[in-house]
Design a protein around this motif. Structure first.
Motif, PDB file in Angstrom:
ATOM      1  N   THR A 129     -10.870 -22.186  25.970  1.00  0.00           N
ATOM      2  CA  THR A 129     -10.719 -23.197  27.010  1.00  0.00           C
ATOM      3  C   THR A 129     -10.526 -24.528  26.288  1.00  0.00           C
ATOM      4  OG1 THR A 129     -13.119 -23.444  27.172  1.00  0.00           O
ATOM      5  CG2 THR A 129     -12.074 -21.886  28.668  1.00  0.00           C
ATOM      6  N   THR A 130     -11.407 -25.473  26.472  1.00  0.00           N
ATOM      7  CA  THR A 130     -11.399 -26.671  25.631  1.00  0.00           C
ATOM      8  C   THR A 130     -12.081 -26.374  24.308  1.00  0.00           C
ATOM      9  OG1 THR A 130     -13.419 -27.418  26.707  1.00  0.00           O
ATOM     10  CG2 THR A 130     -11.330 -28.232  27.591  1.00  0.00           C
ATOM     11  N   TYR A 131     -12.708 -25.256  24.223  1.00  0.00           N
ATOM     12  CA  TYR A 131     -13.300 -24.732  23.005  1.00  0.00           C
ATOM     13  C   TYR A 131     -13.169 -23.224  23.054  1.00  0.00           C
ATOM     14  CZ  TYR A 131     -17.230 -23.554  26.018  1.00  0.00           C
ATOM     15  OH  TYR A 131     -18.001 -23.045  27.025  1.00  0.00           O
TER      16      TYR A 131
END
Length: 118
Positions: A101-103
């Motif tokens: 995802t964002t990580y």
């Protein structure tokens, strides 16, 4: 938020087959690794099979020749075809995915129970 939902568990006689599925939902960029683990009562959780986004596949020794893992990237789903099931295969089977995802995070499903009668 990423959610994994498994299905396909149940009761089967020894020598029978089951197909498990696990679908990921939510907002994410991609899924790197999809895997199945299992945990029998009183035992540690162990890897059954895993497949990477580059189609590299790993099987536990007990799964080789009987189980097949495959993925449908379009549907964000991983399957585990289990043939010639044995009573020792009885366990709760968990889906695990490495999701970006964002990580990059590791996500688990809630598990599906496989019971094998002798």
């Amino acid at each position: 938020q990423v959610q994994l939902v498994e299905s396909g568990g149940g009761l089967v006689q020894a020598g029978g087959s089951l197909r498990l599925s696990c679908a990921a939902s939510g907002t994410f960029l991609r899924i790197n690794v999809m895997a199945w683990y299992r945990q029998a009562p009183g035992k540690k959780r162990e890897l059954v099979a895993r497949t990477s986004s580059r189609s590299s596949i790993t099987y536990a020794d007990f799964a080789k020749g009987r189980f097949t893992i495959f993925r449908d990237n379009a549907d964000n789903t991983v399957y585990l075809q289990m043939n010639n099931l044995e009573p020792d295969d009885a366990a709760v089977y968990f889906c695990n995915m490495e999701v970006v995802t964002t990580y990059t995070g590791s996500y688990w499903g809630e598990g599906t129970t496989v019971t094998v009668s002798s």
